[in-house]
Write a protein that holds these residues in place. Structure first.
Motif, PDB file in Angstrom:
ATOM      1  N   GLN A   1       0.826  -1.210   0.000  1.00 41.96           N
ATOM      2  CA  GLN A   1       0.000   0.000   0.000  1.00 41.96           C
ATOM      3  C   GLN A   1       0.859   1.258   0.000  1.00 41.96           C
ATOM      4  N   PHE A   2       1.808   1.298   0.927  1.00 42.94           N
ATOM      5  CA  PHE A   2       2.662   2.480   1.017  1.00 42.94           C
ATOM      6  C   PHE A   2       3.425   2.684  -0.293  1.00 42.94           C
ATOM      7  N   SER A   3       3.806   1.564  -0.914  1.00 39.77           N
ATOM      8  CA  SER A   3       4.666   1.668  -2.098  1.00 39.77           C
ATOM      9  C   SER A   3       3.946   2.286  -3.285  1.00 39.77           C
ATOM     10  N   TYR A   4       2.633   2.252  -3.242  1.00 40.56           N
ATOM     11  CA  TYR A   4       1.898   2.915  -4.315  1.00 40.56           C
ATOM     12  C   TYR A   4       1.517   4.360  -3.935  1.00 40.56           C
ATOM     13  N   SER A   5       1.598   4.670  -2.670  1.00 44.33           N
ATOM     14  CA  SER A   5       0.974   5.922  -2.212  1.00 44.33           C
ATOM     15  C   SER A   5       1.925   6.950  -1.604  1.00 44.33           C
ATOM     16  N   CYS A   6       2.945   6.467  -0.918  1.00 41.97           N
ATOM     17  CA  CYS A   6       3.779   7.416  -0.170  1.00 41.97           C
ATOM     18  C   CYS A   6       5.093   7.642  -0.902  1.00 41.97           C
ATOM     19  N   GLU A   7       5.522   8.856  -0.861  1.00 38.88           N
ATOM     20  CA  GLU A   7       6.625   9.259  -1.710  1.00 38.88           C
ATOM     21  C   GLU A   7       7.895   8.439  -1.524  1.00 38.88           C
ATOM     22  N   TYR A   8       8.272   8.297  -0.279  1.00 32.79           N
ATOM     23  CA  TYR A   8       9.500   7.553  -0.034  1.00 32.79           C
ATOM     24  C   TYR A   8       9.385   6.128  -0.583  1.00 32.79           C
ATOM     25  N   TYR A   9       8.286   5.494  -0.257  1.00 27.58           N
ATOM     26  CA  TYR A   9       8.105   4.095  -0.647  1.00 27.58           C
ATOM     27  C   TYR A   9       7.939   3.941  -2.155  1.00 27.58           C
ATOM     28  N   ARG A  10       7.317   4.892  -2.780  1.00 30.42           N
ATOM     29  CA  ARG A  10       7.198   4.873  -4.244  1.00 30.42           C
ATOM     30  C   ARG A  10       8.579   4.914  -4.897  1.00 30.42           C
ATOM     31  N   GLU A  11       9.375   5.862  -4.407  1.00 26.23           N
ATOM     32  CA  GLU A  11      10.703   6.017  -4.974  1.00 26.23           C
ATOM     33  C   GLU A  11      11.511   4.734  -4.779  1.00 26.23           C
ATOM     34  N   ARG A  12      11.334   4.155  -3.633  1.00 26.86           N
ATOM     35  CA  ARG A  12      12.051   2.920  -3.310  1.00 26.86           C
ATOM     36  C   ARG A  12      11.627   1.798  -4.267  1.00 26.86           C
TER      37      ARG A  12
ATOM     38  N   LEU B   1      13.147   2.293  -7.549  1.00 23.25           N
ATOM     39  CA  LEU B   1      14.557   1.938  -7.523  1.00 23.25           C
ATOM     40  C   LEU B   1      14.755   0.448  -7.790  1.00 23.25           C
ATOM     41  N   TYR B   2      13.863  -0.341  -7.220  1.00 16.81           N
ATOM     42  CA  TYR B   2      13.976  -1.790  -7.392  1.00 16.81           C
ATOM     43  C   TYR B   2      13.515  -2.219  -8.792  1.00 16.81           C
ATOM     44  N   CYS B   3      12.430  -1.617  -9.263  1.00 17.78           N
ATOM     45  CA  CYS B   3      11.755  -2.171 -10.447  1.00 17.78           C
ATOM     46  C   CYS B   3      11.608  -1.206 -11.624  1.00 17.78           C
ATOM     47  N   GLY B   4      11.962   0.027 -11.433  1.00 16.31           N
ATOM     48  CA  GLY B   4      11.743   1.001 -12.507  1.00 16.31           C
ATOM     49  C   GLY B   4      10.322   1.529 -12.489  1.00 16.31           C
ATOM     50  N   GLU B   5      10.181   2.642 -13.164  1.00 14.47           N
ATOM     51  CA  GLU B   5       8.893   3.348 -13.191  1.00 14.47           C
ATOM     52  C   GLU B   5       7.745   2.463 -13.707  1.00 14.47           C
ATOM     53  N   GLU B   6       8.096   1.534 -14.605  1.00 10.29           N
ATOM     54  CA  GLU B   6       7.061   0.737 -15.280  1.00 10.29           C
ATOM     55  C   GLU B   6       6.188  -0.042 -14.316  1.00 10.29           C
ATOM     56  N   ILE B   7       6.741  -0.368 -13.168  1.00 14.01           N
ATOM     57  CA  ILE B   7       5.994  -1.234 -12.246  1.00 14.01           C
ATOM     58  C   ILE B   7       4.637  -0.625 -11.873  1.00 14.01           C
ATOM     59  N   PHE B   8       4.586   0.710 -11.895  1.00 13.37           N
ATOM     60  CA  PHE B   8       3.322   1.352 -11.515  1.00 13.37           C
ATOM     61  C   PHE B   8       2.246   1.175 -12.579  1.00 13.37           C
ATOM     62  N   GLU B   9       2.670   0.766 -13.754  1.00 17.30           N
ATOM     63  CA  GLU B   9       1.700   0.543 -14.829  1.00 17.30           C
ATOM     64  C   GLU B   9       1.368  -0.941 -14.988  1.00 17.30           C
ATOM     65  N   ASP B  10       2.208  -1.768 -14.421  1.00 13.54           N
ATOM     66  CA  ASP B  10       2.055  -3.207 -14.670  1.00 13.54           C
ATOM     67  C   ASP B  10       1.553  -3.932 -13.411  1.00 13.54           C
ATOM     68  N   ASP B  11       0.292  -3.711 -13.115  1.00 15.40           N
ATOM     69  CA  ASP B  11      -0.265  -4.280 -11.890  1.00 15.40           C
ATOM     70  C   ASP B  11      -0.250  -5.805 -11.914  1.00 15.40           C
ATOM     71  N   GLU B  12      -0.378  -6.348 -13.101  1.00 17.64           N
ATOM     72  CA  GLU B  12      -0.409  -7.816 -13.180  1.00 17.64           C
ATOM     73  C   GLU B  12       0.914  -8.427 -12.742  1.00 17.64           C
ATOM     74  N   LYS B  13       1.966  -7.758 -13.125  1.00 13.21           N
ATOM     75  CA  LYS B  13       3.284  -8.276 -12.730  1.00 13.21           C
ATOM     76  C   LYS B  13       3.419  -8.295 -11.209  1.00 13.21           C
ATOM     77  N   MET B  14       3.064  -7.173 -10.608  1.00 11.61           N
ATOM     78  CA  MET B  14       3.149  -7.100  -9.151  1.00 11.61           C
ATOM     79  C   MET B  14       2.321  -8.203  -8.520  1.00 11.61           C
ATOM     80  N   GLU B  15       1.132  -8.362  -9.018  1.00 12.83           N
ATOM     81  CA  GLU B  15       0.232  -9.369  -8.465  1.00 12.83           C
ATOM     82  C   GLU B  15       0.848 -10.767  -8.623  1.00 12.83           C
TER      83      GLU B  15
END
Lengths: 209, 209, 209, 209
Positions: free
Chosen positions: A166-177, A180-194
């Motif tokens: 949850q934090f990783s999608y919403s809070c700045e620090y966690y998003r950036e983190r 860092l691990y997965c690149g910006e694309e991860i926010f578009e690829d929900d299936e991969k995360m799932e």
DNA sequence: CATGAATGAGTGTTCATTCAT
DNA sequence: CATGAATGAACACTCATTCAT
């Protein structure tokens, strides 16, 4: 100038509060600013809440009750643990995209100090603790989970990963983190995360998927 | 901005800052109080740092660099992924017992807002992202990890669990939450935490232990 | 913009406080206004005093200590009770003409509520209670006062008349009241007031003057 | 401005106002609270009075008219000055025990500032000034009072002692002060107060009792 | 150059007053 | 006409920041 506070306007107040608290944290938020955002006067907040903290608490409850309900409902839908987990993960990701501020409020209280934190922890995590622990216990009984797992701790690890999600999608620090691990694309690829999180969780349970 | 920390007074200053920020958060901390704790004048803080925020940043760096070094060192010690993970978990638990304030600072920045958060995320998580991702990648190559795992995300999940572990020993909300799952005893039984987390992580990797 | 607070400027602060408190009372006085009157910033008041009340107390003490000293000194100067009383009356009238605000502050605390009033009463009236009671006792011993008088109560009546005298020159209500009895001229004819009050007091003592 | 007090609600309102103003002073009193005490809405107060101050004035009048009537009646009952004074003293002591709040209101206005005070002084003290002055004048004519006394000022001294007496039973500062002179017991020994004050007053008049 | 007193904008909170209902 | 919710100016108080000493 003078307008009776309808339910709608009370909701405006809460939403303005949630936004401000999410953006600036409890200490940084200003009631004057919240009032302005909501198009109300400062005084009216004090008509409904005793002090800043009470209002903040209401914002938190308003935010998290809904989420908690959705989650516990979703978690109990299926008999299959895997199915349940998948539903939770899916729901969490979708929810996080649409309710950033609610997750930020969640993070705000999780980083809080003092009695309030203890109280809120009990209030908010109580049910999910039971639900997840139960989930693992049942999985163990039906052979879907390694027999040597401690249900409480495994449930705790699940919940930990969910919070971080949850934090990783919403809070700045966690998003950036996460970026860092997965690149910006991860926010578009929900299936991969799932998919990956499910692999991780299934493996942890000892279910060979 | 970045400055050799050769001076004794600078050390006093930073340590006082870390304690105050850990106890009261960024907004709640008072520079006057920090100066008093350190036996210095407010002015000297402003000699070294432009404003409260810059000083806070330095406190964070000072806190987390050390932890980060320890962790990356420990993580790279062994060729065995399991061994590496166990070392990290052990170190983290021990560290958390002794350095509550550093973890609280960590939580404080993780809950922060604005550019500061982004900058710090990059600075702090950068190395561990590489280290953990590498760990998983190597494990995959040597058949110690399921072949379908995404190294970046698996590393991310590891790190997520580690962060939560740290917070769960140090920050009030997370402590209470852990207590809710496992009872007060968990804080005395480090071995149990280590054992169960290792089971969880090993399982997640697909290593049947 | 920045000026180190000299003793002079500290005195400005107190004087501004006394004026504001005298004019508007404790509750009505505004610290912002006091600061402005004194040509200082609000914050500086809080450097020297913990809160509004502490500052008010200091204003009171600053005002009344001096008066009290003068009075007890004057009261003890002569062996003759009548002489002593006359000195007190004279001093009081003269003082009241020049220190209206101090008397108004006196009235302000006398009309106060809560612990503060009790504390101040003890602090302020303590000495004069002793002094006046002693005066009457001595007078009785030397036959200058009727033998059946209760020294404590007679002293109390003296002090009561003295307080009213002060208020009657300084506070609006009491001034108007005195005017109602005697006309505006009384404020110009100090000798008359002195003469009549002495007659009244001497008579009360039983000394046929 | 001046209005027949026929209405029951008006009476409730005034009594609630008197209590609140007596307890908290003009500045500290809250109209909302007064309305609540009286079981009315704030609006109704504003129907009858333009602003807080006007309402306060009415509370004062309502309080003191009664007292004033009693006093002037009592003072005129007898032809003997001493008798009259004794009646006043007796009445005042008894009244003070039972109507603390009225005396506190009295003290509140006496410590007030601005036009209000002037107006009230005229309204309240007007009659007693006449009555007392007359009393002394008659006493002089009948030889019951020293011939050189100024009636206005002697009356003023009487009234001063009476006011102080009232405050000394009702207001915290004055109570504490009386206690300092005479000890706690004085509040139980009304006869002593009466006896001594009569001695004092009689002496002052030049009547050898 | 270090100090820490002074600054003043900003905070939470209260409450007399208004006026839509 | 009565109500009491809403208003918003005003308050006590805090603290990051400055700068005379």
């Amino acid at each position: 100038m003078y307008r009776k506070l309808s339910d709608d306007r009370l909701n405006d107040m809460l939403r303005a509060g949630i936004d401000e608290f999410a953006e600036k944290g409890f200490a940084g938020a200003s009631l004057a600013n919240i009032a302005k955002r909501a198009g109300l006067s400062v005084g009216v907040i004090y008509k409904y809440y005793e002090e800043k903290e009470s209002f903040f608490l209401e914002c938190v409850r308003y935010s998290l009750n809904d989420l908690n309900n959705v989650l516990t409902e979703v978690a109990g839908k299926s008999d299959s643990l895997e199915e349940s987990l998948r539903s939770v993960v899916k729901t969490l990701i979708a929810y996080s995209h649409e309710n950033r501020n609610i997750n930020r409020i969640y993070n705000e209280i999780a980083s809080g100090r003092g009695e309030m934190s203890v109280m809120l922890a009990r209030e908010i995590e109580d049910i999910s603790a039971l639900v997840y622990t139960d989930l693992v216990r049942k999985a163990k009984e039906s052979g879907m989970c390694r027999s040597d797992a401690d249900p409480a701790l495994f449930a705790f690890f699940f919940d930990s990963l969910f919070m971080m999600l949850q934090f990783s999608y919403s809070c700045e620090y966690y998003r950036e983190r996460l970026k860092l691990y997965c690149g910006e694309e991860i926010f578009e690829d929900d299936e991969k995360m799932e998919r990956e999180l499910m692999r991780f969780l299934s493996g942890a349970l000892g279910v060979t998927g």
